[in-house]
Scaffold this active site. Structure first.
Site: not given
Length: 288
Positions: A173, A204, A207-209
């Site tokens: 990412k 944010t 966001t990764g989850c």
């Protein structure tokens, strides 16, 4: 209905962790289940405490899921200790889990550290080789690849190193001050850029989850790796673009931006007609 399991920590503020995973999986059309690795005391400003479950209890959770409603995909998020990582690896091997998405969570969006140093080596040795796809951000990719990532070419080289080391696809990412919202998928010796426009939203959290859970959801439904990433990226762009603004720090996204219908209508809003018959039906209260 397809199913997906999230193995991750709980976020008491609801924006990340298993709460974000369950919301994401539900909106993306799969039945969500969870095995909790830890409770966290956190909000949009940071993490103030982490309380892990025991390895035995984590194994018990995973046993209960796989022996009853087998997941079509598994997403793994925050796992803060070596013992819990070994427990997950043992059970996923035992049940021959499929479509494993690992988000190698090491640092929260707020900057709080979420994994111990000794757990990183165990993560590399036991869990990452089981993944079908890893979804590191730039700082995590630097840890996993052992190199600095400053340019597009660095992203390609780092993704190649990680993919070669763990024999899986890698979605690197680019949102950490590099490439705006452009992400790189490296798979089977080749790569593809997924270009995106940076959304001017400071909120944010999670966001990764959310991205990794959306990928798992689409893999569970039978989409290819590339299409799963493409659909997940479109979903997270919509969740960010909804511009939800909650909390005093880096707030959550609106995971339910794509949910419509009578059951989300608030009091005082006009009815779209779906619940007209229910709302107008006579109701008799029996006095006690």
């Amino acid at each position: 209905m397809k199913t997906a399991l999230t193995i991750a920590g709980s976020d008491s503020s609801g924006g990340a962790g298993i709460q974000a995973d369950i919301k994401t999986m539900t909106v993306n059309g799969v039945f969500a289940m969870s095995a909790v690795t830890a409770l966290t005391a956190q909000n949009t400003t940071g993490v103030t405490g982490i309380m892990e479950v025991s390895p035995e209890f984590l194994k018990n959770q995973i046993d209960c899921i796989f022996t009853d409603i087998r997941p079509d995909a598994v997403k793994i998020g925050m796992v803060s200790s070596a013992e819990l990582i070994r427990a997950i690896a043992e059970k996923l091997t035992e049940y021959r889990a499929e479509n494993i998405v690992v988000d190698p969570v090491m640092v929260a969006t707020s900057g709080s550290k979420l994994i111990s140093d000794d757990a990183i080596d165990t993560l590399k040795e036991e869990l990452l080789p089981m993944a079908d796809i890893l979804t590191p951000n730039i700082p995590e990719a630097e840890v996993l690849s052992g190199m600095e990532v400053k340019t597009e070419q660095d992203m390609i080289l780092a993704a190649e190193k990680i993919s070669t080391a763990y024999h899986c696809a890698v979605l690197l990412k680019g949102g950490h001050q590099l490439n705006d919202a452009n992400d790189l998928l490296y798979k089977d010796g080749g790569y593809r850029w997924f270009y995106g426009k940076r959304i001017n939203n400071p909120n944010t959290h999670g966001t990764g989850c959310t991205l990794s859970s959306a990928i798992a959801s689409n893999l569970a439904k039978g989409f290819s790796m590339e299409v799963s990433v493409e659909r997940a990226k479109a979903y997270i762009s919509g969740a960010l673009g909804a511009m939800l603004d909650l909390g005093k720090g880096s707030g959550p996204m609106n995971h339910a931006f794509a949910v419509t219908g009578a059951y989300i209508r608030e009091a005082g809003e006009p009815d779209d007609g779906e619940q007209k018959s229910a709302d107008s039906a006579p109701c008799r209260m029996q006095e006690g």
